[in-house]
Design an enzyme around this catalytic site. Sequence first.
Site, mmCIF file in Angstrom:
data_model
loop_
_atom_site.group_PDB
_atom_site.id
_atom_site.type_symbol
_atom_site.label_atom_id
_atom_site.label_comp_id
_atom_site.label_asym_id
_atom_site.label_seq_id
_atom_site.Cartn_x
_atom_site.Cartn_y
_atom_site.Cartn_z
ATOM 1 N N GLY A 252 -139.655 -50.495 25.032
ATOM 2 C CA GLY A 252 -139.067 -51.760 25.461
ATOM 3 C C GLY A 252 -137.797 -52.208 24.795
ATOM 4 O O GLY A 252 -137.118 -53.096 25.316
ATOM 5 N N PRO A 295 -140.489 -45.361 22.829
ATOM 6 C CA PRO A 295 -139.193 -45.762 23.379
ATOM 7 C C PRO A 295 -138.712 -44.820 24.481
ATOM 8 O O PRO A 295 -138.914 -43.616 24.409
ATOM 9 C CB PRO A 295 -138.257 -45.662 22.164
ATOM 10 C CG PRO A 295 -138.895 -44.659 21.271
ATOM 11 C CD PRO A 295 -140.379 -44.748 21.509
ATOM 12 N N GLY A 296 -138.110 -45.389 25.495
ATOM 13 C CA GLY A 296 -137.498 -44.581 26.558
ATOM 14 C C GLY A 296 -136.017 -44.904 26.619
ATOM 15 O O GLY A 296 -135.156 -44.191 26.116
ATOM 16 N N ARG A 297 -135.728 -46.085 27.191
ATOM 17 C CA ARG A 297 -134.344 -46.508 27.404
ATOM 18 C C ARG A 297 -133.515 -46.459 26.119
ATOM 19 O O ARG A 297 -132.374 -45.993 26.131
ATOM 20 C CB ARG A 297 -134.345 -47.950 27.938
ATOM 21 C CG ARG A 297 -132.981 -48.471 28.328
ATOM 22 C CD ARG A 297 -132.991 -49.993 28.505
ATOM 23 N NE ARG A 297 -134.131 -50.465 29.226
ATOM 24 C CZ ARG A 297 -134.182 -50.666 30.546
ATOM 25 N NH1 ARG A 297 -133.119 -50.447 31.279
ATOM 26 N NH2 ARG A 297 -135.285 -51.102 31.120
ATOM 27 N N TYR A 338 -132.315 -54.473 40.149
ATOM 28 C CA TYR A 338 -132.528 -55.475 39.079
ATOM 29 C C TYR A 338 -131.287 -56.318 38.784
ATOM 30 O O TYR A 338 -131.218 -56.946 37.732
ATOM 31 C CB TYR A 338 -132.897 -54.792 37.749
ATOM 32 C CG TYR A 338 -133.914 -53.686 37.817
ATOM 33 C CD1 TYR A 338 -135.221 -53.929 38.211
ATOM 34 C CD2 TYR A 338 -133.564 -52.390 37.446
ATOM 35 C CE1 TYR A 338 -136.155 -52.900 38.247
ATOM 36 C CE2 TYR A 338 -134.496 -51.362 37.467
ATOM 37 C CZ TYR A 338 -135.787 -51.630 37.875
ATOM 38 O OH TYR A 338 -136.709 -50.609 37.894
ATOM 39 N N CYS A 365 -124.992 -46.230 52.885
ATOM 40 C CA CYS A 365 -124.860 -47.093 54.061
ATOM 41 C C CYS A 365 -125.677 -48.357 53.901
ATOM 42 O O CYS A 365 -126.704 -48.545 54.567
ATOM 43 C CB CYS A 365 -125.270 -46.331 55.305
ATOM 44 S SG CYS A 365 -124.121 -44.995 55.594
ATOM 45 N N TYR A 394 -133.254 -44.331 33.439
ATOM 46 C CA TYR A 394 -133.668 -44.853 34.744
ATOM 47 C C TYR A 394 -132.562 -44.742 35.800
ATOM 48 O O TYR A 394 -132.464 -45.576 36.698
ATOM 49 C CB TYR A 394 -134.159 -46.309 34.611
ATOM 50 C CG TYR A 394 -135.286 -46.456 33.613
ATOM 51 C CD1 TYR A 394 -136.545 -45.916 33.893
ATOM 52 C CD2 TYR A 394 -135.107 -47.072 32.375
ATOM 53 C CE1 TYR A 394 -137.587 -46.019 32.973
ATOM 54 C CE2 TYR A 394 -136.135 -47.182 31.452
ATOM 55 C CZ TYR A 394 -137.368 -46.654 31.763
ATOM 56 O OH TYR A 394 -138.391 -46.747 30.855
HETATM 57 N N1 LLP Z 1 -144.409 -47.257 27.484
HETATM 58 C C1 LLP Z 1 -144.918 -47.734 28.640
HETATM 59 C C2 LLP Z 1 -146.357 -47.844 28.792
HETATM 60 C C3 LLP Z 1 -144.049 -48.129 29.667
HETATM 61 O O1 LLP Z 1 -144.550 -48.601 30.800
HETATM 62 C C4 LLP Z 1 -142.653 -47.995 29.494
HETATM 63 C C5 LLP Z 1 -141.727 -48.369 30.564
HETATM 64 C C6 LLP Z 1 -142.175 -47.480 28.280
HETATM 65 C C7 LLP Z 1 -143.093 -47.125 27.285
HETATM 66 C C8 LLP Z 1 -140.714 -47.310 27.992
HETATM 67 O O2 LLP Z 1 -140.019 -48.502 28.025
HETATM 68 P P1 LLP Z 1 -138.477 -48.528 27.579
HETATM 69 O O3 LLP Z 1 -138.427 -48.205 26.109
HETATM 70 O O4 LLP Z 1 -137.748 -47.524 28.394
HETATM 71 O O5 LLP Z 1 -138.053 -49.913 27.888
HETATM 72 N N2 LLP Z 1 -137.094 -48.829 35.763
HETATM 73 C C9 LLP Z 1 -136.897 -49.976 34.899
HETATM 74 C C10 LLP Z 1 -137.687 -49.832 33.622
HETATM 75 C C11 LLP Z 1 -139.165 -49.660 33.861
HETATM 76 C C12 LLP Z 1 -139.922 -49.457 32.582
HETATM 77 C C13 LLP Z 1 -141.326 -49.102 32.858
HETATM 78 N N3 LLP Z 1 -142.097 -48.823 31.704
HETATM 79 C C14 LLP Z 1 -135.415 -50.151 34.628
HETATM 80 O O6 LLP Z 1 -134.607 -49.372 35.119
HETATM 81 O O7 LLP Z 1 -135.028 -51.108 33.950
#
Ligand code: LLP
Length: 442
Positions: A252, A295-297, A338, A365, A394
């Site tokens: 997050g 962490p992802g993003r 978003y 389109c 993403y």
């Molecule tokens: N762990 C869980 C259980 C999650 O559901 C998520 C993201 C993460 C970790 C990683 O979160 P991050 O660190 O990336 O914020 N498509 C959307 C974001 C959806 C996130 C879903 N879950 C966007 O483009 O903003």
Amino acid sequence: MTTANQSLKPITTQINDDNHIEIGGCDLVELAQQYGTPLYVYDEKTIRTIAQQYKSAFSKYPKVSMLYASKAFMTKAVVRILDEEGFGFDMVSGGEIYTASTAGADMKKCLFNGNNKSYDELQMAVELGVGLISVDNFLELTLLNEVAKSNNKTVDILLRVTPGIECHTHEYIQTGHLDSKFGFDLTQTDEAVELIIDEYKNLNLVGLHAHIGSQIFETTIYYDEVDVLLKEMGRIKTKYGLNLTHINLGGGLGIKYTESDYPPSIDEIADKIITSIHDNAPKYNVELPEIHIEPGRSIIGTSGVTLYTVGSSKQVPNGKKYVAVDGGMADNPRPSLYQAVYTAEVANRPDDKATETVTIAGRFCESGDILIKDVKMPELKEGDILCFYNTGAYGYSMSSNYNRVLKPAAVLVNNSQSDIIINRESYENLVACDVIPERLKK
Ligand code: LLP
């Protein structure tokens, strides 16, 4: 210390002697010529630096596992890099499990999560030895116990719970509030725990899992999240004598999409989490748990940029000027989904003054296919290469073939070298799954 998620650009970004932007020692204009556009460009140094900053920020705490949230961007090369950095993977589908395992990830360090996993996916996870499964609901408890039993295994699980914490981010990417499709409500955990103790003998409950939301700028909600999870652990210990040992706090942490974004550093988040554990574990009479961070993003977002070539433009009489690029909502749906805001620069003349306000439109389109609204840019000409920053997360992972447009390629840059990590789709790839029934054949 500032960390790379607080930077607008990959950490190796600079302007070279040709007055072009370069990343990882590679000239973006040359990359566009060599590989075509749209093109995703990932900077290996930024990915590794952020991964290391995560490890170092949490090194003050003895029991931490880092899992990369694959959904942000997963391809085999990224699995290799993060596996080398010691990360496991948070995976949410058979496809992500398959990618991780075929790229050589350590499956014991991985976690399978998701609100509607199929029997086949659970079977795949158990067969491949995925270390932990985060069980989301009552149906899954039954299915997973069946799968584990038929494989003669006991599977370690977490219970995914909704901690009832709201964060201030886009409604679509909040997950921790009570009215959410994910996880057990805290009023339902007793029933789940009792079923595990009494009936599901092939499941071994080791801890709790939560994820509050994404693109988060607040730090105190992580303190609160730990508090809620430790309190629940303490309650389960008192009521059932069950010592849970793990908490998974999800991901997050936000990144800087525009100059006016000020996300916290990784250290600030780590400090809040660790402080909360030390404050709250004794309060609820639980041992210091092993923590999982997902962490992802914040690992991959800043590491990636997208290059587009400018094509047509249109000046609406007495209205906006639209400048179109060769990609758009199919390679980056985030602006239309978003209202996400991005920052772009002209890679072939980054020093030119921004003199006019334009709207950068995609090629798809749909009127809603706008990448940046009303932004000040130098006067853009056909053939200019635009670099969109912070598209690493993403973008590709949510891309589509809308309008039957081919998905772009991705390259990894490092030390002046560029390597393809995803091939550009071909028209053959595009129709590979199409079937014409015999009776319709020409
Ligand atoms: N762990 C869980 C259980 C999650 O559901 C998520 C993201 C993460 C970790 C990683 O979160 P991050 O660190 O990336 O914020 N498509 C959307 C974001 C959806 C996130 C879903 N879950 C966007 O483009 O903003």
